[in-house]
Design an enzyme around this catalytic site. Sequence first.
Site, PDB file in Angstrom:
ATOM      1  N   HIS A   1      50.279  37.720  32.015  1.00  0.00           N
ATOM      2  CA  HIS A   1      50.613  37.163  33.322  1.00  0.00           C
ATOM      3  C   HIS A   1      52.123  37.212  33.539  1.00  0.00           C
ATOM      4  O   HIS A   1      52.910  36.945  32.630  1.00  0.00           O
ATOM      5  CB  HIS A   1      50.119  35.724  33.433  1.00  0.00           C
ATOM      6  CG  HIS A   1      48.624  35.602  33.471  1.00  0.00           C
ATOM      7  ND1 HIS A   1      47.880  35.997  34.555  1.00  0.00           N
ATOM      8  CD2 HIS A   1      47.733  35.136  32.549  1.00  0.00           C
ATOM      9  CE1 HIS A   1      46.593  35.783  34.326  1.00  0.00           C
ATOM     10  NE2 HIS A   1      46.469  35.257  33.102  1.00  0.00           N
TER      11      HIS A   1
ATOM     12  N   CYS B 125      50.944  41.272  37.069  1.00  0.00           N
ATOM     13  CA  CYS B 125      51.300  41.105  38.479  1.00  0.00           C
ATOM     14  C   CYS B 125      52.802  41.316  38.654  1.00  0.00           C
ATOM     15  O   CYS B 125      53.598  40.882  37.819  1.00  0.00           O
ATOM     16  CB  CYS B 125      50.899  39.722  38.974  1.00  0.00           C
ATOM     17  SG  CYS B 125      49.118  39.431  38.985  1.00  0.00           S
TER      18      CYS B 125
END
Length: 369
Positions: free
Chosen positions: A175, A217
């Site tokens: 992440h 991301c």
Amino acid sequence: HHEQTNNKKHFTLLNLRSGHFLLFILILHLLQQPLVIQATTRTKEEGLLIPSNHTKNVAVILSSSTFFHNYRHSVNALSIYQSLKQHGGFTDNNIILMLADEVACNARNPFKDNGQDEYNVNLFDNVQIDYGGNDVTVDHFFRVLLGRHTKYTPRHQRLHNIDEDTNLFLYITGHGGDGFFKFRDKEDFTTKDLRGIFEQLQIMKRFKSILYVSDTCQAFTTAPNTKEENKESALGGGGVLRNVYSIGSSLKKENSYAHHSDMDIGHSVMDRYVYHFVTYMGGFGSDTDQGLWKDMDKLSVKDAMVNSMYNSQGVSKLGANVGWSDLGCDRSMDDVPLSDFMVMKQQGGDLLFEKGVFLIEHPVDFGQN
């Protein structure tokens, strides 16, 4: 005489009109013909892709996520790990694998001691995890890259045979966000932090070239070799990192998405970037010469890891756009064979290491003081 002159003018005018008409017909004919563009096939024999040294390549593979719902991140990392071992000739001596969560041991995993991908391959088969659980930290990650370990760090947790002829393949998944990458939901590194590490590697002449792939991301916001990062660099010579290739599976304000889920596991099992890369290359299987894996010396990094993420109409398969940079590199990403980073040709090997015999570099005092 006047009538003869008019006839000549009329005849000339007819010739001009006929000429224009014929030219018009010719243009129409050409436009209706199919436009043929002869593609250039990159081959080793033609010398368009020139492989570099493959005897000192190393890889660092990191999955920084914990908890079972992040199952896909472990599978991402293990898919790259198994690809290097099955198709690239790497051994555990040349790979540092960092998994923050071993999903194979999770009580919620219906396939005990197993981690499966789209191809129903047990990705935990014959795996050596060098850093697991709480040992997956920013500090350990940077120490691995720099080679600055604490005194009694085990041999298997270090990169070996590293010098200015070594190519490093660095893959991270987990992440992240705009300019940062998280570790176990407890800490993170920023793009500035990573840039500082890469600058030290350049000063130390620790690697010849680096392929940095971020799969998260807003992944490309952590790329260390961009114009923005060069402006604030402490390096001389314009502050340019040399021979660092960066790829990110998403751009700023874009997400990295899972590809599919598994009904038994109950969660997504792989992200789109790794899925499409492995599928493009030929997937997994017992036949290590299948697909494009056997042609990594003829396939450019750009084609395999960037262009393959788009269909024939130029639409991304990921739901996000792939960022890439070869700023400061001696060769463009189009001219670098994938084998420069994903193929390792073994030279004999370390007999003592292979037999499990470890030499203590310095005397150890086992006394009470």
